[in-house]
Write a protein that holds these residues in place. Structure first.
Motif, PDB file in Angstrom:
ATOM      1  N   LEU A  24      31.752 -18.006  -5.136  1.00  0.00           N
ATOM      2  CA  LEU A  24      32.965 -18.388  -5.877  1.00  0.00           C
ATOM      3  C   LEU A  24      32.725 -19.553  -6.833  1.00  0.00           C
ATOM      4  O   LEU A  24      33.513 -19.773  -7.755  1.00  0.00           O
ATOM      5  N   MET A  25      31.634 -20.291  -6.626  1.00  0.00           N
ATOM      6  CA  MET A  25      31.365 -21.490  -7.429  1.00  0.00           C
ATOM      7  C   MET A  25      31.383 -21.234  -8.943  1.00  0.00           C
ATOM      8  O   MET A  25      31.978 -22.013  -9.685  1.00  0.00           O
ATOM      9  N   PRO A  26      30.776 -20.154  -9.444  1.00  0.00           N
ATOM     10  CA  PRO A  26      30.768 -19.933 -10.893  1.00  0.00           C
ATOM     11  C   PRO A  26      32.157 -19.769 -11.514  1.00  0.00           C
ATOM     12  O   PRO A  26      32.343 -20.050 -12.689  1.00  0.00           O
ATOM     13  N   PHE A  27      33.116 -19.325 -10.717  1.00  0.00           N
ATOM     14  CA  PHE A  27      34.474 -19.181 -11.245  1.00  0.00           C
ATOM     15  C   PHE A  27      35.055 -20.531 -11.654  1.00  0.00           C
ATOM     16  O   PHE A  27      35.902 -20.611 -12.534  1.00  0.00           O
ATOM     17  N   PHE A  28      34.602 -21.574 -11.015  1.00  0.00           N
ATOM     18  CA  PHE A  28      35.123 -22.914 -11.274  1.00  0.00           C
ATOM     19  C   PHE A  28      34.245 -23.718 -12.219  1.00  0.00           C
ATOM     20  O   PHE A  28      34.745 -24.541 -12.981  1.00  0.00           O
ATOM     21  N   ASN A  29      32.926 -23.482 -12.159  1.00  0.00           N
ATOM     22  CA  ASN A  29      32.000 -24.203 -13.034  1.00  0.00           C
ATOM     23  C   ASN A  29      30.705 -23.401 -13.123  1.00  0.00           C
ATOM     24  O   ASN A  29      29.758 -23.659 -12.375  1.00  0.00           O
ATOM     25  N   ALA A  30      30.672 -22.463 -14.039  1.00  0.00           N
ATOM     26  CA  ALA A  30      29.524 -21.560 -14.156  1.00  0.00           C
ATOM     27  C   ALA A  30      28.244 -22.304 -14.537  1.00  0.00           C
ATOM     28  O   ALA A  30      27.180 -22.001 -14.006  1.00  0.00           O
ATOM     29  N   GLN A  31      28.353 -23.281 -15.428  1.00  0.00           N
ATOM     30  CA  GLN A  31      27.156 -24.022 -15.829  1.00  0.00           C
ATOM     31  C   GLN A  31      26.535 -24.720 -14.622  1.00  0.00           C
ATOM     32  O   GLN A  31      25.336 -24.636 -14.392  1.00  0.00           O
ATOM     33  N   SER A  32      27.354 -25.386 -13.841  1.00  0.00           N
ATOM     34  CA  SER A  32      26.859 -26.079 -12.656  1.00  0.00           C
ATOM     35  C   SER A  32      26.261 -25.093 -11.649  1.00  0.00           C
ATOM     36  O   SER A  32      25.249 -25.386 -11.014  1.00  0.00           O
ATOM     37  N   ALA A  33      26.894 -23.936 -11.506  1.00  0.00           N
ATOM     38  CA  ALA A  33      26.381 -22.924 -10.574  1.00  0.00           C
ATOM     39  C   ALA A  33      25.002 -22.432 -11.005  1.00  0.00           C
ATOM     40  O   ALA A  33      24.122 -22.243 -10.166  1.00  0.00           O
ATOM     41  N   ILE A  34      24.817 -22.240 -12.288  1.00  0.00           N
ATOM     42  CA  ILE A  34      23.512 -21.795 -12.796  1.00  0.00           C
ATOM     43  C   ILE A  34      22.461 -22.869 -12.555  1.00  0.00           C
ATOM     44  O   ILE A  34      21.340 -22.577 -12.128  1.00  0.00           O
ATOM     45  N   GLU A  35      22.827 -24.107 -12.795  1.00  0.00           N
ATOM     46  CA  GLU A  35      21.889 -25.209 -12.549  1.00  0.00           C
ATOM     47  C   GLU A  35      21.574 -25.334 -11.063  1.00  0.00           C
ATOM     48  O   GLU A  35      20.424 -25.555 -10.679  1.00  0.00           O
ATOM     49  N   GLU A  36      22.587 -25.195 -10.219  1.00  0.00           N
ATOM     50  CA  GLU A  36      22.383 -25.260  -8.770  1.00  0.00           C
ATOM     51  C   GLU A  36      21.488 -24.120  -8.295  1.00  0.00           C
ATOM     52  O   GLU A  36      20.683 -24.283  -7.383  1.00  0.00           O
ATOM     53  N   PHE A  37      21.636 -22.963  -8.912  1.00  0.00           N
ATOM     54  CA  PHE A  37      20.776 -21.817  -8.597  1.00  0.00           C
ATOM     55  C   PHE A  37      19.321 -22.174  -8.859  1.00  0.00           C
ATOM     56  O   PHE A  37      18.426 -21.690  -8.185  1.00  0.00           O
ATOM     57  N   GLY A  38      19.118 -23.028  -9.851  1.00  0.00           N
ATOM     58  CA  GLY A  38      17.769 -23.477 -10.156  1.00  0.00           C
ATOM     59  C   GLY A  38      17.267 -23.075 -11.524  1.00  0.00           C
ATOM     60  O   GLY A  38      16.130 -23.374 -11.885  1.00  0.00           O
ATOM     61  N   LEU A  39      18.095 -22.404 -12.309  1.00  0.00           N
ATOM     62  CA  LEU A  39      17.646 -21.979 -13.632  1.00  0.00           C
ATOM     63  C   LEU A  39      17.702 -23.144 -14.619  1.00  0.00           C
ATOM     64  O   LEU A  39      18.477 -24.089 -14.433  1.00  0.00           O
ATOM     65  N   PRO A  40      16.891 -23.080 -15.671  1.00  0.00           N
ATOM     66  CA  PRO A  40      16.813 -24.172 -16.647  1.00  0.00           C
ATOM     67  C   PRO A  40      18.139 -24.421 -17.372  1.00  0.00           C
ATOM     68  O   PRO A  40      18.973 -23.517 -17.511  1.00  0.00           O
ATOM     69  N   LYS A  41      18.301 -25.633 -17.852  1.00  0.00           N
ATOM     70  CA  LYS A  41      19.523 -26.055 -18.549  1.00  0.00           C
ATOM     71  C   LYS A  41      19.799 -25.172 -19.767  1.00  0.00           C
ATOM     72  O   LYS A  41      20.950 -24.882 -20.065  1.00  0.00           O
ATOM     73  N   ARG A  42      18.754 -24.728 -20.469  1.00  0.00           N
ATOM     74  CA  ARG A  42      18.946 -23.892 -21.653  1.00  0.00           C
ATOM     75  C   ARG A  42      19.684 -22.602 -21.306  1.00  0.00           C
ATOM     76  O   ARG A  42      20.422 -22.065 -22.124  1.00  0.00           O
ATOM     77  N   ILE A  43      19.518 -22.124 -20.096  1.00  0.00           N
ATOM     78  CA  ILE A  43      20.248 -20.942 -19.642  1.00  0.00           C
ATOM     79  C   ILE A  43      21.644 -21.353 -19.187  1.00  0.00           C
ATOM     80  O   ILE A  43      22.632 -20.691 -19.507  1.00  0.00           O
ATOM     81  N   ALA A  44      21.725 -22.448 -18.462  1.00  0.00           N
ATOM     82  CA  ALA A  44      23.007 -22.900 -17.898  1.00  0.00           C
ATOM     83  C   ALA A  44      24.052 -23.190 -18.970  1.00  0.00           C
ATOM     84  O   ALA A  44      25.243 -22.953 -18.751  1.00  0.00           O
ATOM     85  N   ILE A  45      23.634 -23.658 -20.125  1.00  0.00           N
ATOM     86  CA  ILE A  45      24.604 -24.000 -21.169  1.00  0.00           C
ATOM     87  C   ILE A  45      25.020 -22.793 -22.008  1.00  0.00           C
ATOM     88  O   ILE A  45      25.951 -22.874 -22.801  1.00  0.00           O
ATOM     89  N   SER A  46      24.366 -21.665 -21.805  1.00  0.00           N
ATOM     90  CA  SER A  46      24.682 -20.446 -22.553  1.00  0.00           C
ATOM     91  C   SER A  46      25.981 -19.834 -22.040  1.00  0.00           C
ATOM     92  O   SER A  46      26.092 -19.465 -20.869  1.00  0.00           O
ATOM     93  N   LYS A  47      26.960 -19.695 -22.917  1.00  0.00           N
ATOM     94  CA  LYS A  47      28.242 -19.082 -22.532  1.00  0.00           C
ATOM     95  C   LYS A  47      28.034 -17.637 -22.080  1.00  0.00           C
ATOM     96  O   LYS A  47      28.707 -17.168 -21.162  1.00  0.00           O
ATOM     97  N   GLU A  48      27.093 -16.935 -22.709  1.00  0.00           N
ATOM     98  CA  GLU A  48      26.805 -15.561 -22.316  1.00  0.00           C
ATOM     99  C   GLU A  48      26.242 -15.518 -20.891  1.00  0.00           C
ATOM    100  O   GLU A  48      26.643 -14.668 -20.084  1.00  0.00           O
ATOM    101  N   ALA A  49      25.315 -16.427 -20.599  1.00  0.00           N
ATOM    102  CA  ALA A  49      24.734 -16.479 -19.255  1.00  0.00           C
ATOM    103  C   ALA A  49      25.795 -16.846 -18.218  1.00  0.00           C
ATOM    104  O   ALA A  49      25.783 -16.328 -17.099  1.00  0.00           O
ATOM    105  N   GLN A  50      26.718 -17.704 -18.600  1.00  0.00           N
ATOM    106  CA  GLN A  50      27.780 -18.098 -17.674  1.00  0.00           C
ATOM    107  C   GLN A  50      28.665 -16.901 -17.319  1.00  0.00           C
ATOM    108  O   GLN A  50      29.041 -16.721 -16.153  1.00  0.00           O
ATOM    109  N   SER A  51      28.975 -16.073 -18.298  1.00  0.00           N
ATOM    110  CA  SER A  51      29.769 -14.869 -18.020  1.00  0.00           C
ATOM    111  C   SER A  51      29.037 -13.929 -17.077  1.00  0.00           C
ATOM    112  O   SER A  51      29.631 -13.374 -16.135  1.00  0.00           O
ATOM    113  N   VAL A  52      27.748 -13.752 -17.307  1.00  0.00           N
ATOM    114  CA  VAL A  52      26.947 -12.887 -16.444  1.00  0.00           C
ATOM    115  C   VAL A  52      26.865 -13.468 -15.032  1.00  0.00           C
ATOM    116  O   VAL A  52      26.942 -12.730 -14.036  1.00  0.00           O
TER     117      VAL A  52
END
Length: 129
Positions: A24-52
């Motif tokens: 459920l975390m990405p629903f509230f903060n997708a960028q943070s969820a991507i970073e917590e997952f461990g992926l690089p910041k360049r991916i985390a800041i991507s709006k497209e990646a956040q939707s995925v």
């Protein structure tokens, strides 16, 4: 509800909780969820990646909810089956993507975690087989 509970169910309930509520975390903060997952910041800041990430996390939450539904119905073999598939497949994909993105530590952690989850299910430790 917990009449069949044993200490061997703790890892299963941990995985079910982590996937259900962690998803459920990405629903509230997708960028943070991507970073917590461990992926690089360049991916985390991507709006497209956040939707995925939100779409993919909904599916993981559904798997966690299935684990709870099976668990509370006393269908422990079914819970073990979900753990095998989720641990082996999702864990491998997670490890592969992290490795490909050169996040080696997270790749190893996700691969080993997936292997442990898959082994738990494979050996029927929730069902007590």
């Amino acid at each position: 509800m917990f009449e069949n509970f044993t200490l061997a169910h703790i890892p299963t309930l941990f995985v079910a909780t982590a996937t259900t509520f962690g998803g459920l975390m990405p629903f509230f903060n997708a960028q943070s969820a991507i970073e917590e997952f461990g992926l690089p910041k360049r991916i985390a800041i991507s709006k497209e990646a956040q939707s995925v990430m939100i779409l993919s996390s909904a599916r993981i939450t559904a798997l966690g909810a299935c684990m709870f539904a099976f668990y509370f119905s006393g269908k422990f073999s079914e819970v073990d089956t979900v753990m095998v598939i989720m641990g082996a497949y999702v864990g491998s994909v997670d490890a592969y993507v992290c490795w490909k993105e050169e996040v080696t530590g997270k790749a190893i952690f996700r691969g080993l975690s997936g292997a442990v989850i898959a082994a738990w299910g494979w050996f029927g430790l929730t069902a007590g087989v």
